[in-house]
Every structure is written in structure tokens, then in C-alpha cells.
Design a protein around this motif. Structure first.
Motif, PDB file in Angstrom:
ATOM      1  N   TYR A   1      -6.703  -9.487  -0.423  1.00 37.01           N
ATOM      2  CA  TYR A   1      -7.601  -8.451   0.090  1.00 37.01           C
ATOM      3  C   TYR A   1      -6.800  -7.165   0.281  1.00 37.01           C
ATOM      4  O   TYR A   1      -5.573  -7.192   0.419  1.00 37.01           O
ATOM      5  N   VAL A   2      -7.489  -6.041   0.298  1.00 44.08           N
ATOM      6  CA  VAL A   2      -6.820  -4.756   0.453  1.00 44.08           C
ATOM      7  C   VAL A   2      -7.539  -3.941   1.520  1.00 44.08           C
ATOM      8  O   VAL A   2      -8.755  -4.050   1.695  1.00 44.08           O
ATOM      9  N   ALA A   3      -6.760  -3.125   2.233  1.00 39.97           N
ATOM     10  CA  ALA A   3      -7.332  -2.256   3.264  1.00 39.97           C
ATOM     11  C   ALA A   3      -6.518  -0.970   3.346  1.00 39.97           C
ATOM     12  O   ALA A   3      -5.298  -0.987   3.145  1.00 39.97           O
ATOM     13  N   GLY A   4      -7.191   0.133   3.623  1.00 37.21           N
ATOM     14  CA  GLY A   4      -6.495   1.396   3.821  1.00 37.21           C
ATOM     15  C   GLY A   4      -6.369   2.232   2.562  1.00 37.21           C
ATOM     16  O   GLY A   4      -7.117   2.079   1.602  1.00 37.21           O
ATOM     17  N   ASP A   5      -5.375   3.125   2.553  1.00 36.83           N
ATOM     18  CA  ASP A   5      -5.260   4.140   1.511  1.00 36.83           C
ATOM     19  C   ASP A   5      -4.915   3.587   0.133  1.00 36.83           C
ATOM     20  O   ASP A   5      -5.048   4.300  -0.870  1.00 36.83           O
ATOM     21  N   ALA A   6      -4.469   2.345   0.040  1.00 37.99           N
ATOM     22  CA  ALA A   6      -4.160   1.759  -1.266  1.00 37.99           C
ATOM     23  C   ALA A   6      -5.425   1.312  -2.000  1.00 37.99           C
ATOM     24  O   ALA A   6      -5.382   0.972  -3.179  1.00 37.99           O
TER      25      ALA A   6
END
Length: 299
Positions: A267-272
Motif C-alpha cells: 500500500y502507498v500513502a502520502g506524496d509518493a
């Protein structure tokens, strides 16, 4: 120990993910390169767009996030992840620079993106004191003042449009005669009386007295401004994920609202992450969504 979720990055997205993971009774570890880091937010002299905390410094807001996570018992590891390993239907192995590693059933990637720097004298000295990398974050501080926007791509043009509705004067300084950004945005800027184009010029130095007072061009001409917005875009810190085919053409991680990627368990979160608005408030939201999705996945 095998964790339910390994969270890479301790900025607002990673800390929010950790808080929500802990509240879901998951075993979570936040892996950070810098000791007790809170991400780029710590570099902001003032944050005025996070609800409930008007005028708070970025450092203080980041510390509040971290303290919340610590009080809930979130685990932290000061390590740099150099490789992420995952075989089909297996758990993740996070390999560190010192050769050690940990296992995690899932990973929330919150390593963020780094603004491209101008790399000119005065830039670092006045960062947070008139030099900014985010017009939406800091534009309101320059109401009725003069600012310079450096760059010729879509980031610079969009920032200039936003700032033109706030500042008294906006100088768009670009080293070429033509822009790489959208022609329609250039046309919109040319219609604004308070936007001044300084083309085929480069800023050689940012000057000031405690705060920014101007920029010096390569021909020694000085433009008096109160703020400088370095708008060369950002570089997503996603090299660790290249082998998993989850990135778009610009290097950001493709994912929707839940942060779920094409790789199971990642999973990914934030500015990336692929998204339109990259702000503290959206990073916090991303972290909450990703951790909630992880909890549901692990059930």
C-alpha cells in the motif's frame, strides 16, 4: 518478529498510518532514516492550512503527530530500507543498510517525494524564511506582496496562477523563451496584469536580511521580492519499488483512495502516491485509508 505492517517513512502519512494501524490492534513498525524524524513538514516555518492548528510551525505539527503515535505504543526503527523483497504469496522482507532485516505481512510505503532544488546561493539559508517549494502551502503569507516563481513547467505555471490571485506582483523567471508547461496556462497568465515574465534569465542568488528581500539574475540585475517559490517539480522517492511494476511514468506509485497497489500486500500513502494535491492534510488522509485497508486485508 514478524509485523502485521511495516511502514516506510515517518512523515505525516506514515505516522497517520501507524496511529490507525495501532488502533486496529495491528503490530506495526515505522521505519525511518532520520532519528525521530517527521518528514519534510519539519522544514515549514509555518503551516496555516491544517484544520485546527492555524499558524503552527511545521516542526511542532510534526512533533504532535509523532507524540500521538508514541503514546499509542507504535514501534519505531531508525534504519534505511535498501531493498524490499517479496516472493509470490509470501510476506515482505525489508532489508536495511546494515544488512539486517525484518519481516512484515504488509507494507505501507510512505517515503514521500523530494522537491527539486534550485541549488543556488541563498536557497538553503532562506528556506522557510521566504524560500518555499509549495505555493498552495505558503502562498497566503504573501498577500499583497511580491514573489518570484522559478521554473517553466506545469508546476511553475500552476503556482504562478495561484499566486497571482494572492500577491501584488508575481515574477515568473524562466531560463528559456518558451515554456514546457501547458500553453493554455501561459495564456491565462499573460492576461493577468500583476504577472511579469522574466524570460531567458536565471536566478544566480537569493538575497535577504533574515528573510528574503530579492533575487539576483545572471546579469547582476536585482528584482525585489518578499518570497521565492522554487517550482521545478518533485522527485518521488520510489526507487525501491521499480522492480514491482507499480509506478507510473513519472515514478509515482499508482493507487486509488485505499492506497492499494497492483502488488498484493503493498500500500502507498502520502506524496509518493499518484494524486492531484500533495499536502499535509491529504498525506494524513492517505495514511488513515491505507492502514484501514491493511486491517481489512489481513482479516
Amino acid at each position: 518478529m514478524k509485523y502485521d505492517v511495516g511502514i516506510i517513512g515517518s512523515g505525516p502519512a506514515g505516522l497517520s498510518a501507524a496511529i490507525y494501524a495501532k488502533r486496529a490492534n495491528l503490530s506495526a513498525v515505522v521505519i525511518e532514516k532520520e532519528y525521530e524524524g517527521t518528514g519534510q513538514i519539519a522544514e515549514s516555518g509555518q503551516v496555516d492550512n491544517y484544520p485546527g492548528f492555524p499558524g503552527i510551525s511545521g516542526y511542532d505539527l510534526g512533533e504532535n503527530f509523532r507524540e500521538h503515535a508514541v503514546k499509542l505504543g507504535v514501534s519505531f526503527m531508525e534504519q534505511e530500507v535498501t531493498e524490499i523483497k517479496k516472493e509470490a504469496s509470501s510476506d515482505f522482507e525489508l532489508v536495511f543498510a546494515d544488512g539486517s532485516q525484518v519481516e512484515a505481512k504488509t507494507v505501507i510505503y510512505a517515503a514521500g517525494a523530494t522537491p527539486r532544488r534550485a541549488n543556488i546561493p541563498g536557497e538553503q539559508e532562506y528556506a522557510g524564511k521566504g524560500v518555499s517549494y509549495c505555493a498552495i502551502c505558503d502562498g497566503s503569507f504573501y498577500r499583497g506582496k511580491s514573489v518570484a516563481v522559478l521554473g517553466g513547467g506545469d508546476t511553475a505555471l500552476d503556482d504562478a496562477v495561484y499566486l497571482a490571485d494572492v500577491a501584488e506582483k508575481v515574477y515568473v523567471i524562466h531560463r528559456r523563451k518558451e515554456f514546457r508547461g501547458a500553453a493554455v496556462t501561459v495564456a491565462k497568465l499573460r492576461e493577468k496584469e500583476n504577472v511579469i515574465f522574466v524570460l531567458e534569465h536565471q536566478v544566480k542568488e537569493i538575497i535577504g536580511e533574515q528573510k528574503v528581500t530579492g533575487v539576483v539574475l545572471e546579469d547582476a540585475a536585482v528584482i525585489d521580492v518578499n518570497g521565492v517559490f522554487v517550482a521545478y517539480g518533485a522527485v518521488p522517492q520510489t526507487d525501491l519499488l521499480k522492480k514491482f511494476a507499480v509506478l507510473d511514468d513519472s515514478g509515482y506509485v499508482r493507487a486509488g483512495e485505499t492506497g492499494e497497489t497492483a502488488l498484493e500486500g503493498l500500500y502507498v500513502a502520502g506524496d509518493a502516491k499518484t494524486k492531484k494535491l500533495r499536502q499535509v492534510v491529504t498525506a494524513v488522509s492517505d495514511g488513515a485509508n491505507a492502514a484501514t485497508a491493511v486491517a481489512e486485508y489481513l482479516k
